[in-house]
Design a protein around this motif. Structure first.
Motif, PDB file in Angstrom:
ATOM      1  N   ARG A 145       0.804  -1.227   0.000  1.00 18.38           N
ATOM      2  CA  ARG A 145       0.000   0.000   0.000  1.00 18.38           C
ATOM      3  C   ARG A 145       0.829   1.265   0.000  1.00 18.38           C
ATOM      4  O   ARG A 145       0.305   2.356  -0.231  1.00 18.38           O
ATOM      5  CB  ARG A 145      -0.913   0.033   1.225  1.00 18.38           C
ATOM      6  CG  ARG A 145      -2.020  -0.969   1.163  1.00 18.38           C
ATOM      7  CD  ARG A 145      -2.836  -0.960   2.457  1.00 18.38           C
ATOM      8  NE  ARG A 145      -3.915  -1.923   2.353  1.00 18.38           N
ATOM      9  CZ  ARG A 145      -5.029  -1.710   1.667  1.00 18.38           C
ATOM     10  NH1 ARG A 145      -5.209  -0.548   1.067  1.00 18.38           N
ATOM     11  NH2 ARG A 145      -5.955  -2.627   1.578  1.00 18.38           N
ATOM     12  N   THR A 146       2.124   1.130   0.312  1.00 14.45           N
ATOM     13  CA  THR A 146       2.942   2.341   0.377  1.00 14.45           C
ATOM     14  C   THR A 146       3.415   2.766  -1.015  1.00 14.45           C
ATOM     15  O   THR A 146       3.999   3.828  -1.162  1.00 14.45           O
ATOM     16  CB  THR A 146       4.188   2.126   1.273  1.00 14.45           C
ATOM     17  OG1 THR A 146       5.043   1.160   0.643  1.00 14.45           O
ATOM     18  CG2 THR A 146       3.774   1.617   2.648  1.00 14.45           C
ATOM     19  N   LEU A 147       3.171   1.948  -2.031  1.00 10.73           N
ATOM     20  CA  LEU A 147       3.618   2.279  -3.381  1.00 10.73           C
ATOM     21  C   LEU A 147       2.442   2.685  -4.265  1.00 10.73           C
ATOM     22  O   LEU A 147       1.326   2.198  -4.076  1.00 10.73           O
ATOM     23  CB  LEU A 147       4.343   1.077  -4.007  1.00 10.73           C
ATOM     24  CG  LEU A 147       5.676   0.701  -3.358  1.00 10.73           C
ATOM     25  CD1 LEU A 147       6.251  -0.549  -4.012  1.00 10.73           C
ATOM     26  CD2 LEU A 147       6.672   1.848  -3.452  1.00 10.73           C
ATOM     27  N   PRO A 148       2.711   3.576  -5.233  1.00 10.46           N
ATOM     28  CA  PRO A 148       1.631   4.016  -6.130  1.00 10.46           C
ATOM     29  C   PRO A 148       0.943   2.832  -6.807  1.00 10.46           C
ATOM     30  O   PRO A 148       1.617   1.955  -7.345  1.00 10.46           O
ATOM     31  CB  PRO A 148       2.368   4.875  -7.173  1.00 10.46           C
ATOM     32  CG  PRO A 148       3.634   5.311  -6.500  1.00 10.46           C
ATOM     33  CD  PRO A 148       3.993   4.205  -5.547  1.00 10.46           C
ATOM     34  N   GLY A 149      -0.374   2.815  -6.754  1.00  9.13           N
ATOM     35  CA  GLY A 149      -1.146   1.782  -7.436  1.00  9.13           C
ATOM     36  C   GLY A 149      -1.183   0.450  -6.697  1.00  9.13           C
ATOM     37  O   GLY A 149      -1.757  -0.510  -7.193  1.00  9.13           O
ATOM     38  N   ARG A 150      -0.555   0.402  -5.529  1.00  9.23           N
ATOM     39  CA  ARG A 150      -0.541  -0.843  -4.737  1.00  9.23           C
ATOM     40  C   ARG A 150      -0.254  -2.055  -5.631  1.00  9.23           C
ATOM     41  O   ARG A 150      -1.136  -2.893  -5.875  1.00  9.23           O
ATOM     42  CB  ARG A 150      -1.910  -1.018  -4.056  1.00  9.23           C
ATOM     43  CG  ARG A 150      -1.820  -1.800  -2.763  1.00  9.23           C
ATOM     44  CD  ARG A 150      -3.181  -2.108  -2.228  1.00  9.23           C
ATOM     45  NE  ARG A 150      -3.910  -2.949  -3.161  1.00  9.23           N
ATOM     46  CZ  ARG A 150      -5.137  -3.413  -2.977  1.00  9.23           C
ATOM     47  NH1 ARG A 150      -5.803  -3.075  -1.918  1.00  9.23           N
ATOM     48  NH2 ARG A 150      -5.715  -4.195  -3.866  1.00  9.23           N
ATOM     49  N   PRO A 151       0.991  -2.160  -6.102  1.00  2.76           N
ATOM     50  CA  PRO A 151       1.317  -3.226  -7.077  1.00  2.76           C
ATOM     51  C   PRO A 151       1.009  -4.621  -6.527  1.00  2.76           C
ATOM     52  O   PRO A 151       1.123  -4.860  -5.332  1.00  2.76           O
ATOM     53  CB  PRO A 151       2.829  -3.063  -7.259  1.00  2.76           C
ATOM     54  CG  PRO A 151       3.141  -1.670  -6.821  1.00  2.76           C
ATOM     55  CD  PRO A 151       2.145  -1.343  -5.750  1.00  2.76           C
ATOM     56  N   ASP A 152       0.645  -5.525  -7.419  1.00  2.00           N
ATOM     57  CA  ASP A 152       0.264  -6.875  -7.006  1.00  2.00           C
ATOM     58  C   ASP A 152       1.451  -7.626  -6.396  1.00  2.00           C
ATOM     59  O   ASP A 152       1.309  -8.306  -5.389  1.00  2.00           O
ATOM     60  CB  ASP A 152      -0.295  -7.639  -8.204  1.00  2.00           C
ATOM     61  CG  ASP A 152      -1.582  -6.988  -8.697  1.00  2.00           C
ATOM     62  OD1 ASP A 152      -2.476  -6.750  -7.868  1.00  2.00           O
ATOM     63  OD2 ASP A 152      -1.687  -6.685  -9.894  1.00  2.00           O
ATOM     64  N   LEU A 153       2.608  -7.519  -7.033  1.00  2.00           N
ATOM     65  CA  LEU A 153       3.823  -8.125  -6.486  1.00  2.00           C
ATOM     66  C   LEU A 153       4.901  -7.055  -6.383  1.00  2.00           C
ATOM     67  O   LEU A 153       5.086  -6.275  -7.319  1.00  2.00           O
ATOM     68  CB  LEU A 153       4.350  -9.255  -7.383  1.00  2.00           C
ATOM     69  CG  LEU A 153       3.637 -10.623  -7.356  1.00  2.00           C
ATOM     70  CD1 LEU A 153       2.292 -10.545  -8.052  1.00  2.00           C
ATOM     71  CD2 LEU A 153       4.493 -11.680  -8.036  1.00  2.00           C
TER      72      LEU A 153
END
Ligand SMILES: [Zn+2]
Length: 136
Positions: free
Chosen positions: A43-51
């Motif tokens: 959640r701390t990264l833009p777009g909440r990457p899947d992996l």
């Protein structure tokens, strides 16, 4: 027939786009078998990457072809209420682009895997090994 209100549809869509989809599980399983280690839905990264693969400073998005508008036959447009869908889809595509750009600015490499690209394990494997520079 389309009896669903935009609100109801939006809720449905949120579910459809939720985590742990089959394509996502296929990518995770294969990545893991290749020795890649990752965290999920940071959640701390833009777009909440899947992996999120910190060691590789890389992220993977696993996108559904319909919602994220892959240029393939799955990206159909429902016949009812075209303006709603056009706006919705444009928003999704824009958000994806913005997130990927933000991640790259932060120094992350971004790999997008489309749902339809997860069906051939062989192709998916070579995609991952190339991206991460692993022995084939
Ligand atoms: Zn596709």
């Amino acid at each position: 027939m389309d009896a669903m209100s935009p609100e109801a549809r939006s809720r449905l869509m949120a579910q459809v786009r939720s985590r742990d989809t089959a394509p996502e599980l296929r990518v995770r399983r294969l990545a893991h078998s290749l020795g890649l280690r990752f965290r999920l839905h940071d959640r701390t990264l833009p777009g909440r990457p899947d992996l999120v693969l910190r060691r590789h400073r890389a992220v993977i998005f696993v996108h559904g072809c319909f919602w994220h508008r892959h240029k393939c036959s799955r990206a159909t447009t429902p016949k009812s209420n075209p303006p709603y869908w056009t706006t919705k889809f444009a928003g999704n595509v824009q958000r994806d682009r913005r997130n990927a750009a933000a991640l790259r600015r932060l120094g992350w490499r971004v790999l997008t895997v489309w749902e339809c690209q997860t069906e051939s394990e062989e192709k998916l494997r070579s995609r991952l090994t190339r991206f991460f520079g692993l022995p084939a």
